[in-house]
Design a protein around this motif. Structure first.
Motif, short mmCIF file in Angstrom:
data_model
loop_
_atom_site.label_atom_id
_atom_site.label_comp_id
_atom_site.label_asym_id
_atom_site.label_seq_id
_atom_site.Cartn_x
_atom_site.Cartn_y
_atom_site.Cartn_z
N VAL A 148 31.97 69.61 3.81
CA VAL A 148 33.32 69.86 4.32
C VAL A 148 33.47 71.31 4.76
N LEU B 24 31.78 71.62 8.00
CA LEU B 24 32.60 70.91 8.99
C LEU B 24 33.72 71.82 9.50
N TYR B 25 34.43 72.47 8.55
CA TYR B 25 35.54 73.32 8.97
C TYR B 25 35.08 74.64 9.56
N GLY C 59 36.49 74.16 12.86
CA GLY C 59 37.71 74.96 12.78
C GLY C 59 38.88 74.16 12.26
N TYR C 60 39.86 74.88 11.73
CA TYR C 60 41.01 74.24 11.12
C TYR C 60 41.86 73.52 12.17
N ALA D 16 40.81 72.02 14.82
CA ALA D 16 39.95 71.18 15.64
C ALA D 16 40.63 69.87 16.03
N LEU E 140 35.95 66.97 15.39
CA LEU E 140 35.62 66.66 14.00
C LEU E 140 34.57 65.55 13.92
N GLN F 272 47.89 69.23 11.29
CA GLN F 272 46.71 69.94 10.77
C GLN F 272 46.61 69.80 9.26
N ARG G 47 45.49 66.28 8.32
CA ARG G 47 44.05 66.13 8.54
C ARG G 47 43.25 66.80 7.42
N PHE G 48 43.72 68.00 7.04
CA PHE G 48 43.03 68.73 5.98
C PHE G 48 43.08 67.96 4.66
N ILE H 108 40.70 64.91 4.83
CA ILE H 108 39.28 65.26 4.77
C ILE H 108 38.92 65.76 3.37
#
Lengths: 338, 258
Positions: A136, A139-140, A144-145, A147, A152, A238, A241-242, A245
């Motif tokens: 993860v 991935l970020y 990027g946050y 994205a 992603l 955002q 999504r965070f 994930i």
């Protein structure tokens, strides 16, 4: 005034209620299944009264962690699958798309390869969890946050491939054939010989992950209108999504670290229940968790029943059921398009 | 009194390219405001900036006298509801559940739909003439029906201003006129409506006020007859048009490239 939605709310409750009963029954059947005949009721009384007996050891130390882990595994995969499909607005998405379980497998495999696994029993799940979190993080770091979903997914594919390559490399370089075999078997996914230590190690992560995943039902409903429409309804996209994930990493990373890679459950379960909740991605979450738990409990029962001599691995069974299911799904989608 | 939305000297850049420059607008409620201009003029960018999807570099935007950046996102969702272009729904949701999504800005997290929400949903569907579609899945609806359901979703939000990005694109003339009439009715009842349009005939006929954008600047604003003058159409679009009146209403038909 016409209010048909009230009726659907009731049927949603009824579905959840009956699936919960089914889960409870499946759990008891799972506890009852095994080589030695023991009475669940008498043994439970023994446990309550603090008496120790052979039956208590079998029920509490062997069967209980296995059945509980089956529930954890199924619930995490079902819930993460439903969340991922809702977030990506794609019926073919599953918890693995972002590379979380690929990372968990690589982490665990590295632990087996390095020999740490034999030094203390929790090294393996800890390695798996570390792998999931690194995934993860990467991935970020790359996507990027802020994205987009496409970024992603692409980053997830790349990370998944990388993790798989890493796992293959470890196998390739492994000088000890026994370790290589252990890695291969571990990867297949199983609930055999897991203890309460395993369970308590991952339980906090899995529970927190599931909580995060259950949080955004309404956001997922709004997302069915598209990301911008959801944002215009006040959904902090955002953050949603965070949470999803991170929740997937915690829940799926946790169970994968202990059970190995069990695939297709996260893909299948949401599909089975979607028509029953009138295709609402938000309502699909809870029921997918319960349904996933039931499915894995029964898959594990099946595995135990048919494992004579060589153990049939749970992950192998779910793939055997899952892959034809996946094909049928594609076939159906193709028909819908044409 | 100040207008509902005030935009002053607005600059918006995308990838370091200036897309809107020195834009000034006053958007009152109770009027159907049309945003027209050639492709790439910045119409959608303007709308997306108002919805805070995009940051702006210079200038000031105020909604109800409050700076746009200071408005809580929930409150902002109650101010503006957004009808995206060619809106589609991902899952096979029923029309009624889609319309119900429009109530989200008015609900607390985990709060169920209340009686007033059901009333808003019902009224929005009735006004949009989609009550008979309530239990039909969205993917079984025809294009025009879908557009009307999406419109009802926006209407159910009872927001103070509707921002619609090309709401009539891809619809047959019957549905185009229906959607424009619905937007006009919303404005007539006192809400704000801003709509991005490519169809100048519809813009002239239905909008109370037009803004003509070209290359990120406002070329003209005012009544349809003023904004759609031969000079403006020539400079804005590079076309000329035929004009006329029917029942004392002004109409315009884009005619020829220059």
């Amino acid at each position: 005034m016409k209010q048909p939605a009230v009726g659907s709310k009731f049927s949603g409750f009824f579905l959840f209620f009956s699936m919960s009963i089914l889960l409870l029954l499946s759990f008891l059947i799972s506890l009852n299944a095994g080589a030695s005949e023991i009475s669940l009721w008498d043994t439970a009384l023994d446990i309550v009264h603090g008496k120790s007996s052979e039956a208590v050891v079998i029920l509490w130390d062997i069967r209980m962690p296995r059945s509980l882990l089956a529930v954890f595994l199924g619930a995490s995969l079902g819930l993460a699958g439903a969340s991922m499909q809702g977030l990506l607005r794609n019926p073919l998405a599953e918890p693995g798309v972002l590379g979380v379980n690929g990372g968990a497998v690589l982490g665990a495999v590295l632990v087996i390869y390095s020999g740490l696994a034999s030094s203390f029993s929790l090294a393996l799940p800890l390695g798996g969890m570390a792998g999931a979190f690194l995934t993860v993080l990467i991935l970020y770091l790359f996507a990027g946050y802020m994205a987009s979903v496409q970024t992603l997914i692409l980053a997830g594919i790349a990370i998944n491939t990388l993790a798989f390559a890493g796992t293959s490399l470890v196998l390739n370089l492994s000088k000890d054939p026994y370790a290589a075999l252990e890695i291969v078997f571990w990867q297949m996914g199983s609930l055999t010989d897991r203890s309460f230590d395993h369970l308590t190690l991952v339980a906090p992560f899995v529970l927190l992950g599931c909580l995060l995943l259950l949080w955004d039902g309404r956001a997922l409903n709004a997302l069915s209108l598209g990301e911008e429409a959801a944002m215009s309804l006040g959904i902090p996209i955002q953050r949603v999504r965070f949470r999803i994930i991170l929740g997937t990493a915690l829940a799926v990373g946790g169970v994968t670290a202990v059970c190995g890679s069990v695939v297709f459950v996260g893909l299948m379960v949401p599909h089975l229940f979607r028509p029953l909740v009138k295709h609402e991605p938000g309502k699909l979450l809870g029921i997918s968790a319960v349904g996933g738990a039931v499915l894995v409990l029964w898959a594990d029962l099946f595995v135990r029943y048919f494992s004579v001599g060589t153990e049939l691995k749970l992950g192998v069974l779910t793939s055997l059921i899952g892959a034809p299911f996946f094909l049928a799904l594609i076939f159906k989608m193709r028909r819908n398009v044409s | 009194m100040k207008d509902f939305v005030q935009i002053r000297d607005l600059d918006v850049s995308l990838d370091k390219k200036l897309v809107l420059s020195k834009v000034n607008m006053d958007l009152p409620r109770g009027e159907l405001i049309g945003l027209i201009g050639p492709n790439g003029a910045g119409k959608s960018t303007l709308m997306r900036t108002l919805l805070r999807f995009l940051p702006f570099q210079k200038g000031r935007i105020e909604v109800k006298g409050q700076s746009l950046s200071e408005i809580h996102r929930r409150r902002l969702a109650q101010y503006f509801s957004y009808l995206p272009q060619g809106a589609s729904v991902s899952w096979s949701l029923t029309a009624q559940r889609v319309v119900a999504l429009g109530r989200i800005p008015h609900l607390l997290p985990w709060q169920d739909l209340r009686k007033i929400d059901y009333e808003a949903i019902y009224n929005a569907m009735k006004k949009s003439d989609v009550l008979h579609l309530a239990d039909r899945p969205m993917d079984h609806l025809a294009g025009g029906e879908k557009a009307l359901v999406m419109f009802a979703r926006v209407l159910a939000g009872n927001s103070e201003m509707i921002l619609a990005d090309e709401p009539v694109a891809g619809l047959d003339p019957n549905h185009q006129i229906q959607v424009m009439q619905l937007l006009k009715d919303v404005a007539f009842r006192g809400s704000g409506v801003m709509v991005v349009l490519h169809d100048l005939t519809l813009a002239a006929r239905f909008c109370d006020r037009l803004y003509l954008l070209r290359e990120g600047k406002i070329l003209a604003s005012g009544s349809a007859a003023d904004v759609l003058s031969p000079d403006n159409l020539k400079e804005g679009y590079g076309i000329n048009a035929r004009y006329g009146h029917f029942d004392q209403e002004f109409y315009v038909i884009p005619w020829k490239r220059l």
